[in-house]
Scaffold this motif. Sequence first.
Motif, short mmCIF file in Angstrom:
data_model
loop_
_atom_site.label_atom_id
_atom_site.label_comp_id
_atom_site.label_asym_id
_atom_site.label_seq_id
_atom_site.Cartn_x
_atom_site.Cartn_y
_atom_site.Cartn_z
N ASP A 182 0.98 -1.06 0.05
CA ASP A 182 -0.12 -0.45 0.02
C ASP A 182 0.80 1.36 0.33
O ASP A 182 0.28 1.90 -0.81
CB ASP A 182 -0.60 -0.28 0.83
N ASN A 186 0.98 3.98 -2.84
CA ASN A 186 0.57 5.27 -2.31
C ASN A 186 2.12 6.26 -2.99
O ASN A 186 1.44 7.59 -3.32
CB ASN A 186 0.09 5.64 -1.31
N HIS A 202 -4.28 -8.20 4.19
CA HIS A 202 -6.15 -7.89 4.23
C HIS A 202 -5.37 -7.39 2.29
O HIS A 202 -5.53 -6.37 1.45
CB HIS A 202 -6.49 -6.31 4.10
N LYS A 204 -7.06 -8.10 -0.71
CA LYS A 204 -8.55 -7.65 -0.93
C LYS A 204 -8.66 -5.93 -1.34
O LYS A 204 -8.61 -5.35 -2.19
CB LYS A 204 -9.68 -8.02 -0.86
N TYR A 205 -8.12 -5.12 -0.66
CA TYR A 205 -7.35 -3.58 0.23
C TYR A 205 -6.41 -2.96 -1.04
O TYR A 205 -7.12 -2.11 -1.90
CB TYR A 205 -7.76 -3.52 1.45
N ILE A 206 -5.81 -4.43 -0.79
CA ILE A 206 -4.48 -4.03 -2.54
C ILE A 206 -4.91 -4.13 -4.10
O ILE A 206 -4.88 -3.04 -4.22
CB ILE A 206 -3.92 -5.04 -2.21
N LYS A 208 -8.23 -2.94 -4.30
CA LYS A 208 -9.41 -1.97 -4.49
C LYS A 208 -8.46 -0.68 -3.96
O LYS A 208 -8.60 -0.16 -5.48
CB LYS A 208 -9.94 -1.57 -2.61
N LEU A 209 -6.64 -0.88 -3.83
CA LEU A 209 -6.44 0.87 -4.19
C LEU A 209 -6.23 0.84 -5.09
O LEU A 209 -5.38 1.80 -6.14
CB LEU A 209 -5.43 0.51 -3.15
N GLU A 212 -8.22 2.52 -7.42
CA GLU A 212 -8.72 3.60 -7.39
C GLU A 212 -7.79 4.54 -7.72
O GLU A 212 -7.98 5.19 -8.40
CB GLU A 212 -8.76 4.32 -6.05
N ASP A 239 -11.59 -12.14 -6.04
CA ASP A 239 -13.60 -12.90 -6.43
C ASP A 239 -14.16 -13.73 -6.34
O ASP A 239 -13.62 -13.54 -7.48
CB ASP A 239 -14.38 -11.59 -6.69
#
Length: 556
Positions: A182, A186, A202, A204-206, A208-209, A212, A239
Amino acid sequence: MFISNSVISEDQKIKVAKLCNAIILRENKGYDFAAWKEGLLKETWDVLTQYDNVTLMNDTCFGPLFDIEPIYNRFEDQSLDFWGMTNCPYANNGMPGTNDAIPEHVQSYFICFKNKVLQSKVFRTFWENVQIETKVENVIQKYETRLTGILGKTGFIYTTLYDTNIRTGITHHPDLATWYPDLCINNKVPFVKVKSFIRFPHPKYILKLIQEKSEYPVSLIQDAISDSYDPFTALLVCDKLIPARVNRELPETSLKIAVHLHVFYLDLFEQYFIYFDSFLFNFDLFITTDTLEKSKEISDCLESHVTAKKIKEIIITENRGRDIIPWLSIGDRLADYDIVGHFHTKRSPVAEEWSGITWQQEINDLLLRPINEIVNIFNTNSKIGIIIPELPFIFHIPIPLRFSYEKNMQVTMQGLWRKMECRKDINFEVLMTPIMSCGTMFWYRPEALRRLFQLKISMEEVPPEPLTIDGTLLHCIERIVVYLAWNEGFDYRIMVPESQKISGFVDNLMLNQQFVINEQLRNEKIMILRSRSYRLSRVLLVPLRVFRKIINFILK
């Protein structure tokens, strides 16, 4: 130049050839540094010294997430000799294989050398001395972590896009590219390490990031993870859950569809025909049962159902192997179809009593009610090889640790894997929570399970009915089908209730892990109590010895 340590097909060669000037196919020896050495030597030093810069990168990352041309332009305009995406800062320990100190170095998954370095003797000598190592730890120790220092001592100046020496509150691990993806995203690092999806808590957060912050198609990441890692690991990253929507319109499809239903309990089979009657597509129905009398009764009961016209064949089989052996016995009939649904009338009175609802009903609500959704998945995604139902509520318990037969099944599954000559590596003996279709009901592509149908199972391997124990070969087959589809290059999906966001398989893993922790704590407490009781017995024993000596002295 494209270098591969694995075999690629002719079609793949044609695709790659459009993107590069040369292709080198080599044995999988020496990891990336040996491969780079071979590529550099093939290009020859005379040619290499004519380039403005040479970039070496490997396939341990996904990307580019962002345009990398501005990065090249930026560093070309600076007084630098080589650069990379990220660096690993100095650490007192942690060197793979030795746990010695790790020198600061540019991480080798992406590193660019300018012409001044290419012309240097030290650079050429380094690569000519690279040997084929059999352990990746040796490659890291001898080459990746040393190259930066060797060039730096010669006076070459380097930098990285993201200097990980400048970090706030991060002290756990020096390898930010792997452990803190992350931060890298960023900070506009255009590559994300594959292993970060496995090590980051996490993942799945990666994903999503990335969605985005960039336009990179995360489907490429999900496909790669699903193919390279076992189905449970892929579930944590990708998923896999499909809401069991019942309002989807039936898509236009040319899929040739079959259904197999094994009937043992006559009082249960007719419920399936209520679902089958609602199917709005053409399909062939194969029924297996164990007696001629049941076959006749099935035929009589079906007169009121439109599905009766769909029956292709009613086959009498031996009452052995529950639904699995009858299903495998008609594999040649099912092999001609694009997708097949496998169902049966098995019942579990104990499970029904505990849960208040039959687990068959839970499965039917996920595999039969949303049938249009299921057909659409197979119709639009040729990579899907099997669709299973969510774990029924009654099975949300730490199964592998509660029951000793689960451990035996893991050994048997490993034996089946070898017997079927599966190409992918997996260790079932450390698999705490298998991705499986409880009850052995699912939709699948026959080609995804071809090895199972080719498996020669003797009746001596199949216990007689009724089964008096769990943990048999039949239970192993129930647990292995998703992994067989994965072995053939197919993906899987899990049908879940519409409002459900997390799979019960993940819940089960957490329960298993907590059970392990509790067992460890319990064993530690037992050891402490035993140790304390031993020490107490020694304390009591000394006064008793003294008391005995006093008594003996008095008696004398």
